[in-house]
Design an enzyme around this catalytic site. Sequence first.
Site, mmCIF file in Angstrom:
data_model
loop_
_atom_site.group_PDB
_atom_site.id
_atom_site.type_symbol
_atom_site.label_atom_id
_atom_site.label_comp_id
_atom_site.label_asym_id
_atom_site.label_seq_id
_atom_site.Cartn_x
_atom_site.Cartn_y
_atom_site.Cartn_z
ATOM 1 N N ASP A 50 0.825 -1.221 0.000
ATOM 2 C CA ASP A 50 0.000 0.000 0.000
ATOM 3 C C ASP A 50 0.855 1.265 0.000
ATOM 4 O O ASP A 50 0.412 2.316 0.455
ATOM 5 C CB ASP A 50 -0.955 0.032 1.207
ATOM 6 C CG ASP A 50 -1.818 -1.208 1.299
ATOM 7 O OD1 ASP A 50 -2.467 -1.539 0.295
ATOM 8 O OD2 ASP A 50 -1.836 -1.847 2.368
ATOM 9 N N HIS A 64 -3.603 -1.586 -6.501
ATOM 10 C CA HIS A 64 -3.022 -0.292 -6.865
ATOM 11 C C HIS A 64 -4.160 0.628 -7.288
ATOM 12 O O HIS A 64 -5.086 0.199 -7.974
ATOM 13 C CB HIS A 64 -2.055 -0.405 -8.051
ATOM 14 C CG HIS A 64 -0.919 -1.336 -7.846
ATOM 15 N ND1 HIS A 64 -0.196 -1.386 -6.679
ATOM 16 C CD2 HIS A 64 -0.355 -2.261 -8.662
ATOM 17 C CE1 HIS A 64 0.753 -2.292 -6.804
ATOM 18 N NE2 HIS A 64 0.674 -2.848 -7.990
#
Length: 424
Positions: free
Chosen positions: A13, A41
């Site tokens: 992340d 993503h």
Amino acid sequence: MGVTIVLGSQWGDEGKGKITDMLSQQATLCCRAAGGHNAGHTIVHGSNTYDFHILPSGLISPSCVNLIGAGTVVHVPSFFKELAALEEKGLQGASKRVFIADRAHVCLDLHSVVDGLEEARLGGRKVGTTGKGIGPCYSDKAARRGIRVGEILDEALFERKLRNLESGYRARFGDLEYNVEDEITRFKEYRKILGPHIVDQLAFLQKYKDSPNTLVEGANALMLDLDHGTYPFVTSSSTGLGGAVQALSLNPTSISSIIGVVKAYTTRVGSGPFPSEQLNEFGDKLQSVGREFGVTTGRRRRCGWFDLVLCRYSQAINHYTALNLTKLDVLDDFDEIKVGVAYILPDGTRTENTIPADAEVLDKVQVEYITLPGWKSNTMGVKKYEDLPANARAYIEYIERGLGGVPVKWIGTGPARDDMICRE
């Protein structure tokens, strides 16, 4: 072939999608090396927000061909669902620019069911998986009973192997909330449309051996690596540099740059040790301002200060040639910002460069911090390094020095595609 590899340096992340999107504009080929639809993503492109899971982010560039490599595990329904979502948002022709290695493994709905059962059996010792079936799929691969993507095209072989898997899991767990006939029926339809996407990876890559720009997109991050991460609170694949080289048969001498993506603070989703985690108003503020929710699971991310020990460890394994520091703007309103510079282990040992292999020991370390002054001004959308507040530049340069001089070449200053400082 000149190869650039983008890797997550923390627990995922970090914001790898934006730098991948930016670099893919000059790339001929973009490859995913490992993982599956557990990755996530987000890329903001104009008025559209794109969420990527199994597909390479290079699909946003109309001139970039994309490969899902041999080290991945592919959930076929998610592959087609994600493709359809991208094309609905205007990425027409994306389906003609994405291919899957025939040696990649098939992540089945059966694996997702088993994932939930395995987590339930762990009780209070849950790993905190995404529930997508990634672990069971890689387990079947390692046990040599998995199904490869190329085998989908052989109907009899595919059905025999799937029935064998289902039989084995029923012997282990008893009754399953799963119907093997339903999955077989779904694959009869997928088989009709999947064929054009399946390639022999080595032959495919040979066609691009003279390409000046090949981009490898890492999934997850080093601290989730099966060998080097915070085991057992990790994913089931090799998420670092070594995994990329192995999965895509890369010539190490062709690698021109290795970009480590690091968030300006630290986050983690799921269970496991997190030394710099802030279970206080600072952690809450990072979570709120940074909108820290997982792209794949929607789970609230745990938040803490930047951890130099963790990043030095990551650097030693992945050998970054440059860094992309993301989400600097999230720190705009902090009076002071802390950076973890050392761990004090339970036996009193002090370490600055490595982390204990034992997750229980790591969970008990005390973090030694230094405190830097905040900048208390807006950095959102800043495009030039010299336009950043002096204290923001000092923070970045402290991180560079702490990581042995690895340059921070890119700095994320907001969610938009062009909210990025390039220090080239």
